[in-house]
Design a protein around this motif. Structure first.
Motif, PDB file in Angstrom:
ATOM      1  N   GLU A 325       1.171  -1.439  -0.144  1.00  0.00           N
ATOM      2  CA  GLU A 325      -0.427  -0.336   0.184  1.00  0.00           C
ATOM      3  C   GLU A 325       0.544   1.507  -0.208  1.00  0.00           C
ATOM      4  O   GLU A 325       0.246   2.455  -0.199  1.00  0.00           O
ATOM      5  CB  GLU A 325      -1.020  -0.099   0.858  1.00  0.00           C
ATOM      6  CG  GLU A 325      -1.838  -1.389   1.118  1.00  0.00           C
ATOM      7  CD  GLU A 325      -2.655  -1.455  -0.411  1.00  0.00           C
ATOM      8  OE1 GLU A 325      -3.026  -0.165  -0.573  1.00  0.00           O
ATOM      9  OE2 GLU A 325      -3.449  -2.090  -0.821  1.00  0.00           O
ATOM     10  N   SER A 326       1.834   1.090   0.053  1.00  0.00           N
ATOM     11  CA  SER A 326       2.814   2.699   0.372  1.00  0.00           C
ATOM     12  C   SER A 326       3.357   3.325  -1.017  1.00  0.00           C
ATOM     13  O   SER A 326       2.671   1.829  -2.622  1.00  0.00           O
ATOM     14  CB  SER A 326       4.760   1.744   0.532  1.00  0.00           C
ATOM     15  OG  SER A 326       5.427   1.443  -0.423  1.00  0.00           O
ATOM     16  N   SER A 327       2.841   4.112  -1.293  1.00  0.00           N
ATOM     17  CA  SER A 327       3.432   5.372  -2.743  1.00  0.00           C
ATOM     18  C   SER A 327       4.887   6.099  -2.752  1.00  0.00           C
ATOM     19  O   SER A 327       4.802   6.708  -1.146  1.00  0.00           O
ATOM     20  CB  SER A 327       2.255   5.230  -3.157  1.00  0.00           C
ATOM     21  OG  SER A 327       2.743   6.294  -4.175  1.00  0.00           O
ATOM     22  N   GLU A 331       1.813  13.139  -5.773  1.00  0.00           N
ATOM     23  CA  GLU A 331       1.562  14.482  -6.674  1.00  0.00           C
ATOM     24  C   GLU A 331       3.499  13.941  -7.001  1.00  0.00           C
ATOM     25  O   GLU A 331       3.476  15.900  -7.826  1.00  0.00           O
ATOM     26  CB  GLU A 331       1.455  15.130  -5.772  1.00  0.00           C
ATOM     27  CG  GLU A 331       0.449  15.753  -4.994  1.00  0.00           C
ATOM     28  CD  GLU A 331      -1.300  15.580  -6.248  1.00  0.00           C
ATOM     29  OE1 GLU A 331      -1.013  16.177  -7.272  1.00  0.00           O
ATOM     30  OE2 GLU A 331      -1.988  14.736  -5.972  1.00  0.00           O
ATOM     31  N   ARG A 332       4.233  13.346  -6.799  1.00  0.00           N
ATOM     32  CA  ARG A 332       5.387  13.550  -7.257  1.00  0.00           C
ATOM     33  C   ARG A 332       6.048  12.807  -8.625  1.00  0.00           C
ATOM     34  O   ARG A 332       5.089  12.423  -8.891  1.00  0.00           O
ATOM     35  CB  ARG A 332       6.250  12.935  -6.296  1.00  0.00           C
ATOM     36  CG  ARG A 332       6.296  13.583  -4.420  1.00  0.00           C
ATOM     37  CD  ARG A 332       6.989  12.613  -3.620  1.00  0.00           C
ATOM     38  NE  ARG A 332       6.588  13.104  -2.528  1.00  0.00           N
ATOM     39  CZ  ARG A 332       7.387  12.518  -1.086  1.00  0.00           C
ATOM     40  NH1 ARG A 332       7.558  11.235  -0.668  1.00  0.00           N
ATOM     41  NH2 ARG A 332       7.412  13.276  -0.169  1.00  0.00           N
ATOM     42  N   ALA A 391      11.097   2.892   0.323  1.00  0.00           N
ATOM     43  CA  ALA A 391      11.107   3.636   1.551  1.00  0.00           C
ATOM     44  C   ALA A 391      12.435   4.869   1.637  1.00  0.00           C
ATOM     45  O   ALA A 391      11.924   6.102   1.975  1.00  0.00           O
ATOM     46  CB  ALA A 391      11.126   2.320   2.523  1.00  0.00           C
ATOM     47  N   LEU A 392      13.220   4.945   1.215  1.00  0.00           N
ATOM     48  CA  LEU A 392      14.302   5.171   1.006  1.00  0.00           C
ATOM     49  C   LEU A 392      14.267   5.999  -0.348  1.00  0.00           C
ATOM     50  O   LEU A 392      14.642   7.398   0.214  1.00  0.00           O
ATOM     51  CB  LEU A 392      15.313   4.272   0.182  1.00  0.00           C
ATOM     52  CG  LEU A 392      16.603   4.857  -0.643  1.00  0.00           C
ATOM     53  CD1 LEU A 392      16.769   5.649   0.481  1.00  0.00           C
ATOM     54  CD2 LEU A 392      17.742   4.438  -1.433  1.00  0.00           C
ATOM     55  N   MET A 393      13.355   6.405  -1.442  1.00  0.00           N
ATOM     56  CA  MET A 393      12.598   7.408  -2.243  1.00  0.00           C
ATOM     57  C   MET A 393      11.899   8.152  -1.514  1.00  0.00           C
ATOM     58  O   MET A 393      12.619   8.896  -1.233  1.00  0.00           O
ATOM     59  CB  MET A 393      12.458   6.594  -3.740  1.00  0.00           C
ATOM     60  CG  MET A 393      13.043   5.754  -4.447  1.00  0.00           C
ATOM     61  SD  MET A 393      15.158   6.312  -4.418  1.00  0.00           S
ATOM     62  CE  MET A 393      14.284   7.265  -6.078  1.00  0.00           C
ATOM     63  N   ARG A 394      11.596   7.703  -1.045  1.00  0.00           N
ATOM     64  CA  ARG A 394       9.846   8.936   0.176  1.00  0.00           C
ATOM     65  C   ARG A 394      11.438   9.523   0.396  1.00  0.00           C
ATOM     66  O   ARG A 394      10.778  10.891   0.986  1.00  0.00           O
ATOM     67  CB  ARG A 394       9.139   7.791   0.424  1.00  0.00           C
ATOM     68  CG  ARG A 394       8.107   7.304   0.064  1.00  0.00           C
ATOM     69  CD  ARG A 394       6.833   6.828   0.698  1.00  0.00           C
ATOM     70  NE  ARG A 394       7.055   6.037   2.255  1.00  0.00           N
ATOM     71  CZ  ARG A 394       7.427   4.739   1.865  1.00  0.00           C
ATOM     72  NH1 ARG A 394       6.962   3.842   0.029  1.00  0.00           N
ATOM     73  NH2 ARG A 394       7.547   3.935   3.051  1.00  0.00           N
TER      74      ARG A 394
END
Length: 525
Positions: A325-327, A331-332, A391-394
Motif C-alpha cells: 500500500e506504499s507509494s 503528486e511527486r 521507503a528510501l525514495m520517499r
C-alpha cells in the motif's frame, strides 16, 4: 627448490591415472596413489604393473573403500600421505589431487611459485562465522554422529539423524580446537604434514570425533592445519582452480577452455572432461615444458558467472508486504536517467544541477559510495537500499523537501524500473544510448573482473561481442517493457534532436534543454 609429492585419490580410468603419474613425475616430482578398494582389482593391478618401474611413484600401504561424505576419504588421504612421507624424504610439499585434475602450469612455474613463500595453501575458514556452506546442514554435520553413507543408505542415514535429534543426543566439538572448513584440495609443506600425522597418532579423541562427522574431508585437514600452524604461515586458498554451478555441481572443462585455464592464478584445474581429448593432450605435455610464459589474468570465476548468468532474468513475483500500500506520493515526479556508461550520465546530471533546481542523485542502487544523506541507516548498505527501495525514495523526497527528484540507474536494474513505474507517482525515464567501442568494452571487462591486464587478445576478441550483445539486450528489455514516459537521447543524434527529449523529460524550455544537450564532451570516454 620445491619438490612436490602429489597425493592422488582415484577410483576409475586406470589409463588416465597412468598417464597422469608419468606426466607429473617426469620432471622429478613424486606421486603417492590411493586407488579405491571398491574399484575392480584388475584396474588396480594394471596401474601397479604400468608404474612398477617408476621410482617416483608409491602406493598407499592400505586401501580403503571410499564413499562421498564419509571419513573413508580422509582415511585414504592419510594412508597416501603416510606412504609419501616415508618413501619420498626429499619432498618439500604435498599436493592433494584427484583423477579429474590436470596441471595448468609447468613444473618450472609451480616450483618457483611454491619457493616464493613459506606458507601452506589450504582453505581454512571459521566453520560457524563464515558463509562457506551456502545451503543445507551446518551445525548438524558436527553435533550429531553420522555412521552410514547418505548416498547409499539414505533412509537409514536420515532415520538415525532424526532419532538423535528427538532424543537430544548431541555432542560438543573437541574443546581445544577451532572448527574450520574449506576445499579439500590443498598443498601443505612437509613440516605441516609431519605435524598432522603426529597429531593423529597422539589425539585419538579428535580422530574419533571426525570419524562420525559428515563430510569430514572439508573440515579435518582445514581444522588441524589451523590448530598446528601459525596463522601467518597459512594462505587460505586452494591452488586448484574449480568452479561450481548455482546447483552446487562442479563445472566441467572442455577443449575450448585451454587458454582460459592457463590464464588463471592456479597450478591445477578440476574437473577436466574425460571426453576433452585435445585439452588433456595439451595439458599433459604442459607440466614438463620449459621456459613457458604464463599471462595470469585470473578472470575465470567472474567470466563464468557472467556467461552462465546470461538469460536468467530474475523477476519479482509480487510486491513486498510492506510496500503493498506504499507509494512515493501521487503528486511527486521521479525522473530516472538510465545509462550503461556511468560517466556519461554523471556529466549530464552535473549539467542538470547547474541549469535546474531538481535534486540529482547518481547511481545509488549501483554504487556503494554514492553520496547520500543519513537516513537512519536505510541507506547504509546496497542490500538495504534495494530491499527498502520505495521507503528510501520517499525519505529522499522528504529530505530534499521536493516534489521532483532525479536518480540514475544502470540498464541492468529492470526490476527497479518496473517497480517505480508501477507507483502512483509520475515516473519519467530518459535512456542515454551510447556507442560501445572495443576499447571501452575492454576497459569495462577489466573493471568488472571479466578480463585482466594479461588476458590473451584472442580471449578478448571472443569475449567483446558477447559483452556488446549483453548491453544491447539490456536496452532491448527496457524497450520491450513499454514504459510510459520513456524517452531517449542518442550519441549519434545532434544536440538539437536530443534537446527535444530532454525538454520533455525535465519539463523545461527549449533553450535550457539545448544548453544541457550541448554539454561539453558529454559522450566522451
Amino acid at each position: 627448490m620445491a619438490k612436490i609429492a602429489f597425493i592422488l585419490l582415484c577410483h576409475k580410468d586406470p589409463e588416465a591415472i597412468i598417464r597422469q603419474a608419468q606426466s607429473l613425475t617426469a620432471v622429478g616430482d613424486y606421486m603417492s596413489i590411493h586407488f579405491d578398494k571398491s574399484a575392480p582389482a584388475a584396474a588396480y593391478a594394471k596401474i601397479r604393473t604400468a608404474l612398477a618401474d617408476n621410482p617416483n611413484v608409491t602406493f598407499a600401504r592400505r586401501r580403503v573403500k571410499c564413499g562421498w561424505g564419509e571419513w573413508s576419504l580422509v582415511a585414504a588421504t592419510l594412508e597416501a600421505l603416510t606412504a609419501a612421507v616415508e618413501d619420498f624424504p626429499r619432498a618439500t610439499h604435498f599436493y592433494m589431487l584427484s583423477g579429474d585434475c590436470m596441471a595448468i602450469k609447468s613444473a618450472e612455474y609451480a616450483h618457483d611459485f611454491l619457493d616464493r613463500r613459506e606458507v601452506d595453501y589450504i582453505e581454512s575458514f571459521d566453520y560457524f562465522k563464515s558463509d562457506w556452506i551456502k545451503t543445507g546442514w551446518k551445525e548438524e554435520r558436527l553435533i550429531y554422529r553420522h555412521w552410514v553413507n547418505e548416498r547409499t543408505n539414505k533412509k537409514l542415514f536420515y532415520a538415525m539423524f532424526e532419532a538423535q535429534k528427538r532424543l537430544g543426543l548431541t555432542r560438543k566439538v573437541p574443546a581445544d580446537i577451532d572448527m574450520m572448513i574449506g576445499s579439500q584440495w590443498w598443498c601443505l609443506r612437509r613440516r605441516t604434514v609431519e605435524w598432522v600425522l603426529d597429531f593423529v597418532r597422539k589425539r585419538p579423541d579428535v580422530v574419533r570425533f571426525f570419524r562420525t562427522t559428515w563430510i569430514p574431508d572439508e573440515t579435518f585437514f582445514q581444522t588441524l592445519v589451523r590448530h598446528l600452524v601459525p596463522e601467518r604461515e597459512i594462505d587460505s586458498r586452494t591452488l586448484t582452480f574449480l568452479l561450481f554451478t548455482d546447483y552446487g555441481m562442479p563445472v566441467v572443462f572442455y577443449n575450448d577452455h585451454y587458454d582460459v585455464l592457463l590464464s588463471q592464478d592456479y597450478l591445477f584445474a578440476r574437473k577436466i572432461s574425460p571426453e576433452a581429448h585435445d585439452l588433456k593432450r595439451r595439458l599433459g605435455v604442459l607440466y614438463s615444458a620449459e621456459r613457458v610464459k604464463f599471462q595470469v589474468s585470473n578472470e575465470g570465476r567472474e567470466l563464468f558467472k557472467f556467461l552462465s548468468g546470461k538469460g536468467r532474468i530474475g523477476r519479482r513475483f509480487a510486491p513486498r508486504f510492506w510496500e503493498t500500500e506504499s507509494s512515493l506520493g501521487r503528486e511527486r515526479e521521479l525522473l530516472i536517467v538510465v545509462c550503461k556508461k556511468w560517466h556519461v550520465a554523471k556529466r549530464l546530471l552535473e549539467r542538470i544541477r547547474q541549469q535546474t533546481n531538481v535534486p540529482c542523485i547518481e547511481y545509488l542502487f549501483n554504487e556503494e559510495a554514492t553520496a547520500l544523506p543519513d537516513l537512519g541507516g536505510i541507506q547504509a548498505t546496497m542490500s538495504k537500499r534495494h530491499r527498502h527501495r520505495r521507503a528510501l525514495m520517499r525519505m529522499l523526497f522528504d529530505y530534499f523537501e521536493t516534489e521532483r527528484l532525479l536518480v540514475c540507474l544502470d540498464p541492468v536494474n529492470l526490476d527497479l524500473l518496473e517497480d517505480f513505474c508501477r507507483d502512483r507517482a509520475v515516473t519519467r525515464i530518459l535512456e542515454i544510448e551510447c556507442q560501445f567501442s572495443d576499447a571501452y568494452l575492454t576497459g569495462h571487462a577489466m573493471r568488472v573482473g571479466l578480463a585482466g591486464d594479461r588476458t590473451p587478445s584472442d580471449t578478448l576478441a571472443r569475449l567483446l561481442p558477447t559483452i556488446r550483445n549483453d548491453m544491447l539486450h539490456e536496452s532491448d528489455r527496457i524497450r520491450d517493457a513499454e514504459f510510459d514516459n520513456h524517452l531517449r537521447i542518442r550519441e549519434i543524434d545532434s544536440p538539437e534532436v536530443n534537446a527535444q527529449a530532454i525538454a520533455q523529460f525535465l519539463s523545461v524550455g527549449e533553450h535550457k534543454a539545448q544548453e544541457i544537450a550541448r554539454t561539453d564532451h558529454l559522450f566522451a570516454d
